[in-house]
Every structure is written in C-alpha cells, then in structure tokens.
Design a protein around this motif. Structure first.
Motif, PDB file in Angstrom:
ATOM      1  N   MET A   1       0.848  -1.202   0.000  1.00 60.83           N
ATOM      2  CA  MET A   1       0.000   0.000   0.000  1.00 60.83           C
ATOM      3  C   MET A   1       0.882   1.249   0.000  1.00 60.83           C
ATOM      4  O   MET A   1       1.886   1.317   0.686  1.00 60.83           O
ATOM      5  N   SER A   2       0.487   2.255  -0.781  1.00 56.64           N
ATOM      6  CA  SER A   2       1.249   3.490  -0.825  1.00 56.64           C
ATOM      7  C   SER A   2       1.107   4.246   0.478  1.00 56.64           C
ATOM      8  O   SER A   2       0.215   3.988   1.278  1.00 56.64           O
ATOM      9  N   ASP A   3       2.039   5.187   0.691  1.00 55.64           N
ATOM     10  CA  ASP A   3       1.961   6.010   1.900  1.00 55.64           C
ATOM     11  C   ASP A   3       0.654   6.791   1.931  1.00 55.64           C
ATOM     12  O   ASP A   3       0.063   6.997   2.994  1.00 55.64           O
ATOM     13  N   PHE A   4       0.184   7.225   0.746  1.00 53.79           N
ATOM     14  CA  PHE A   4      -1.081   7.956   0.700  1.00 53.79           C
ATOM     15  C   PHE A   4      -2.233   7.064   1.135  1.00 53.79           C
ATOM     16  O   PHE A   4      -3.119   7.472   1.888  1.00 53.79           O
ATOM     17  N   GLY A   5      -2.224   5.805   0.675  1.00 47.43           N
ATOM     18  CA  GLY A   5      -3.266   4.866   1.065  1.00 47.43           C
ATOM     19  C   GLY A   5      -3.285   4.624   2.558  1.00 47.43           C
ATOM     20  O   GLY A   5      -4.348   4.526   3.179  1.00 47.43           O
ATOM     21  N   LYS A   6      -2.117   4.539   3.167  1.00 51.02           N
ATOM     22  CA  LYS A   6      -2.039   4.344   4.611  1.00 51.02           C
ATOM     23  C   LYS A   6      -2.605   5.541   5.361  1.00 51.02           C
ATOM     24  O   LYS A   6      -3.128   5.414   6.458  1.00 51.02           O
ATOM     25  N   PHE A   7      -2.472   6.713   4.738  1.00 56.71           N
ATOM     26  CA  PHE A   7      -2.945   7.930   5.401  1.00 56.71           C
ATOM     27  C   PHE A   7      -4.468   8.052   5.370  1.00 56.71           C
ATOM     28  O   PHE A   7      -5.083   8.475   6.341  1.00 56.71           O
ATOM     29  N   VAL A   8      -5.089   7.671   4.246  1.00 53.25           N
ATOM     30  CA  VAL A   8      -6.529   7.892   4.109  1.00 53.25           C
ATOM     31  C   VAL A   8      -7.368   6.697   4.531  1.00 53.25           C
ATOM     32  O   VAL A   8      -8.533   6.866   4.880  1.00 53.25           O
ATOM     33  N   ASP A   9      -6.824   5.497   4.481  1.00 50.63           N
ATOM     34  CA  ASP A   9      -7.621   4.331   4.841  1.00 50.63           C
ATOM     35  C   ASP A   9      -7.888   4.291   6.340  1.00 50.63           C
ATOM     36  O   ASP A   9      -7.061   4.721   7.150  1.00 50.63           O
ATOM     37  N   ALA A  10      -9.048   3.746   6.690  1.00 50.03           N
ATOM     38  CA  ALA A  10      -9.387   3.612   8.107  1.00 50.03           C
ATOM     39  C   ALA A  10      -8.464   2.599   8.771  1.00 50.03           C
ATOM     40  O   ALA A  10      -7.902   1.711   8.124  1.00 50.03           O
ATOM     41  N   PHE A  11      -8.293   2.753  10.087  1.00 47.11           N
ATOM     42  CA  PHE A  11      -7.565   1.755  10.850  1.00 47.11           C
ATOM     43  C   PHE A  11      -8.313   0.424  10.783  1.00 47.11           C
ATOM     44  O   PHE A  11      -9.548   0.389  10.740  1.00 47.11           O
ATOM     45  N   THR A  12      -7.583  -0.682  10.783  1.00 47.80           N
ATOM     46  CA  THR A  12      -8.218  -1.998  10.776  1.00 47.80           C
ATOM     47  C   THR A  12      -8.810  -2.284  12.158  1.00 47.80           C
ATOM     48  O   THR A  12      -8.416  -1.660  13.149  1.00 47.80           O
ATOM     49  N   PRO A  13      -9.755  -3.231  12.274  1.00 50.17           N
ATOM     50  CA  PRO A  13     -10.302  -3.571  13.589  1.00 50.17           C
ATOM     51  C   PRO A  13      -9.231  -3.953  14.607  1.00 50.17           C
ATOM     52  O   PRO A  13      -9.327  -3.585  15.783  1.00 50.17           O
ATOM     53  N   ALA A  14      -8.198  -4.684  14.174  1.00 51.95           N
ATOM     54  CA  ALA A  14      -7.116  -5.050  15.097  1.00 51.95           C
ATOM     55  C   ALA A  14      -6.363  -3.813  15.580  1.00 51.95           C
ATOM     56  O   ALA A  14      -5.992  -3.709  16.756  1.00 51.95           O
ATOM     57  N   GLU A  15      -6.139  -2.864  14.682  1.00 49.78           N
ATOM     58  CA  GLU A  15      -5.470  -1.621  15.061  1.00 49.78           C
ATOM     59  C   GLU A  15      -6.355  -0.791  15.988  1.00 49.78           C
ATOM     60  O   GLU A  15      -5.870  -0.149  16.920  1.00 49.78           O
ATOM     61  N   VAL A  16      -7.663  -0.826  15.732  1.00 52.37           N
ATOM     62  CA  VAL A  16      -8.591  -0.103  16.599  1.00 52.37           C
ATOM     63  C   VAL A  16      -8.551  -0.683  18.003  1.00 52.37           C
ATOM     64  O   VAL A  16      -8.545   0.054  18.998  1.00 52.37           O
ATOM     65  N   VAL A 188     -12.031  14.433  10.559  1.00 56.67           N
ATOM     66  CA  VAL A 188     -13.250  14.901  11.208  1.00 56.67           C
ATOM     67  C   VAL A 188     -14.479  14.395  10.453  1.00 56.67           C
ATOM     68  O   VAL A 188     -15.466  13.965  11.054  1.00 56.67           O
ATOM     69  N   THR A 189     -14.413  14.411   9.130  1.00 55.71           N
ATOM     70  CA  THR A 189     -15.532  13.913   8.331  1.00 55.71           C
ATOM     71  C   THR A 189     -15.797  12.444   8.635  1.00 55.71           C
ATOM     72  O   THR A 189     -16.961  12.022   8.791  1.00 55.71           O
ATOM     73  N   ASP A 190     -14.735  11.664   8.730  1.00 54.78           N
ATOM     74  CA  ASP A 190     -14.881  10.247   9.079  1.00 54.78           C
ATOM     75  C   ASP A 190     -15.594  10.089  10.419  1.00 54.78           C
ATOM     76  O   ASP A 190     -16.478   9.245  10.585  1.00 54.78           O
ATOM     77  N   LYS A 191     -15.189  10.885  11.397  1.00 50.19           N
ATOM     78  CA  LYS A 191     -15.766  10.768  12.738  1.00 50.19           C
ATOM     79  C   LYS A 191     -17.248  11.114  12.740  1.00 50.19           C
ATOM     80  O   LYS A 191     -18.053  10.435  13.386  1.00 50.19           O
ATOM     81  N   VAL A 192     -17.613  12.162  12.022  1.00 47.17           N
ATOM     82  CA  VAL A 192     -19.019  12.568  11.958  1.00 47.17           C
ATOM     83  C   VAL A 192     -19.855  11.469  11.318  1.00 47.17           C
ATOM     84  O   VAL A 192     -20.922  11.091  11.826  1.00 47.17           O
ATOM     85  N   MET A 193     -19.379  10.911  10.227  1.00 49.11           N
ATOM     86  CA  MET A 193     -20.132   9.870   9.539  1.00 49.11           C
ATOM     87  C   MET A 193     -20.195   8.586  10.370  1.00 49.11           C
ATOM     88  O   MET A 193     -21.199   7.866  10.347  1.00 49.11           O
ATOM     89  N   ALA A 194     -19.140   8.307  11.108  1.00 50.64           N
ATOM     90  CA  ALA A 194     -19.114   7.115  11.959  1.00 50.64           C
ATOM     91  C   ALA A 194     -20.146   7.210  13.076  1.00 50.64           C
ATOM     92  O   ALA A 194     -20.726   6.203  13.489  1.00 50.64           O
ATOM     93  N   VAL A 195     -20.369   8.409  13.568  1.00 48.33           N
ATOM     94  CA  VAL A 195     -21.294   8.635  14.675  1.00 48.33           C
ATOM     95  C   VAL A 195     -22.746   8.688  14.203  1.00 48.33           C
ATOM     96  O   VAL A 195     -23.656   8.205  14.886  1.00 48.33           O
ATOM     97  N   LEU A 196     -22.964   9.230  13.035  1.00 51.78           N
ATOM     98  CA  LEU A 196     -24.292   9.649  12.613  1.00 51.78           C
ATOM     99  C   LEU A 196     -25.331   8.521  12.635  1.00 51.78           C
ATOM    100  O   LEU A 196     -26.410   8.666  13.230  1.00 51.78           O
TER     101      LEU A 196
END
Length: 286
Positions: A1-16, A188-196
């Motif tokens: 995975m590219s560095d950009f992909g690592k930056f934008v992709d969500a953390f995996t469940p294990a990482e969470v 922040v957008t991710d967090k809002v959508m995750a909560v909604l």
C-alpha cells in the motif's frame, strides 16, 4: 500500500483494538481537573442534543418513522460534539474495560474513571436543565416545546425495569460501535459519519441512554411544575405522578446497568476476545 493509502484508509479492527486499549490507559490515568471538566462538558453536549431533538419533535406532522429518523439525526449533535470537540462521556468510556482486561490499568482506575465521568456527566446535564429553565425555552411554540419535553420524560419513567434495561443495553451497543468506528477514523468527516447512523439509529428505535435521560427526565419534571405547560399538554395531575425522584431513579438505574452490559459485554469484551486475548499462557496450561 502506498503512503497515501495508509494515510486515508481507516484503521483496521485489530489496530482499533490496540488504539482503544492505549486510549483507555490514558483515560484511566487522566488528572482529576481535566477529567471533571471534560465530563461536565459531555453532560452539557448531550443535553444540547436533547434540546435540539425536543424542538424538532414538537408539532411534527410527518409520518412516525420519518419523524423518528429526523429526530435521531439531530440528536447525533451531542455525540459529534463529544468526539470532535472533545469530552468524556460515560457510555463510550465503558470501552476502557479493554485496558483493564489486558491488566494495563487496575480495577480501581477503571472505577475512578467511570465514577467521576458518570457524576460529572450528571452535573453537566442538571446544570443545563437549570439554565434551560431560566431561559424560557420550554415556553417556545406556545408551550409546545415544554409539552414535548414533558411527554418525552413521562414516557421514559413509565418503562418497566426490564424494558429500561434492555433498551439501555441496545443503546450502548450502538453507541460503543459508533465509538469503535470513530477510533478507526482519520479525519473529522470520518468521525461525523461514523457517529451519525449508530446514534440516529438508537434514538429512532427508542433505546435508552443514561446520560441523555439525566437531562430529559429532570427537564420533564420542571415542565410538570409549570401549570401553563401542563394545561397545554391536556394531562391531569394523576398522569404526572411518575415524574418524581423515584421515577427518575427507576429509569436511570436499569438504563445505566443496561448501558454497562451493552458496552462492556457486547462490544468491548467481544472485540477483546477476537483481537486482544491470546489465551492462557503455556505456563498456565501445564
């Protein structure tokens, strides 16, 4: 995975799971002053959401399902404020048990966090109730807002103990799943959508949140003391008898226990067993 992909992709469940444990340690060890202040803020944030919900549900002429959906969406305001602006909310903090299960914090540390946050949330909600009373907010829409607040709180205290417990359990499963997805988020957008959707879902389905009820039942008690609101509600005194301290506790105790069971048993420990628990050590298995 590219560095950009690592930056934008969500953390995996294990990482969470690892992130939840680490954050749990920080929460358990947070100094008293910031913990108290952030707990007070969370109580107020959830109360703002309840105020918003009450206005939207006043004189709603939409179909039942649609009105519940919209009410749930606006109620998500409080949880968005908690996760984005920052605050300590008891229901989400049931996830701190993962750090305890891994023996990274003590049982006393866990109880300290839960106790201070729960009490701080309650004080924040009750202070908001008092300020709402002073503001004249309940008189809006020719006392329609007060009537909605009154009937909403009354419906909560009329639940049976079993209903309150199970609705509290369901509620915090959704709240903690929302929190889990917030930990997976990178923006922040991710967090809002995750909560909604988890939050709007529990509200639309009529589940019970202990901290929200620390505002919604007391404000109903305040509304019940206002003769103009009672007259507008067309309820008589006998129908309002459950809106007292006994009714408040009769709701909060089972709802709080349900919130704990839902968050701890159905989310935190479930993910702990999948992603963290490594089984008995070889030494113990001999």
């Amino acid at each position: 995975m590219s560095d950009f992909g690592k930056f934008v992709d969500a953390f995996t469940p294990a990482e969470v799971a690892e992130k939840v444990k680490t954050v749990g340690v920080d929460k358990a060890n947070m100094p008293l002053l910031p913990l108290v202040v952030l707990s007070l803020m969370a109580g107020a944030f959830i109360s703002f959401a309840a105020m918003y919900y009450t206005v939207v549900m006043t004189d709603a002429n939409m179909a039942y399902g649609l009105s519940r959906l919209i009410g749930g969406l606006v109620f998500a305001l409080g949880f968005i404020l908690v996760v984005v602006a920052g605050a300590e909310l008891f229901t989400g903090n049931t996830l701190v048990v993962m750090a305890y299960a891994k023996r990274q914090i003590t049982f006393l540390g866990l109880m300290r966090n839960w106790g201070i946050v729960y009490f701080g949330n309650a004080v924040g909600a009750l202070v908001t109730v008092y300020l709402v009373y002073l503001s004249g907010y309940l008189g809006n829409a020719e006392y329609g807002v007060g009537v909605t607040a009154l009937k909403t709180g009354l419906a909560k205290v009329e639940l049976t103990t079993t209903e309150a417990f199970v609705r509290g359990l369901f509620c915090n499963v959704l709240v903690c799943l929302g929190s889990w997805m917030v930990y997976a988020s990178r923006s922040v957008t991710d967090k809002v959508m995750a909560v909604l959707f988890p939050i709007s879902g529990f509200v639309a389905m009529g589940f019970e949140h202990s901290i929200a009820n620390m505002y919604m039942i007391p404000i109903a008690m305040v509304a019940a003391a206002d003769q103009a609101i009672v007259a507008a509600s067309q309820l008589d005194a006998s129908q309002l008898q459950a809106l007292d301290f006994s009714g408040l506790m009769g709701n909060l105790v089972p709802v709080t226990l349900g919130n704990i069971v839902g968050g701890v048993g159905f989310v935190a420990m479930a993910y702990y067993l999948v992603y963290v628990y490594s089984g008995p050590s070889q030494k113990n298995s001999r």
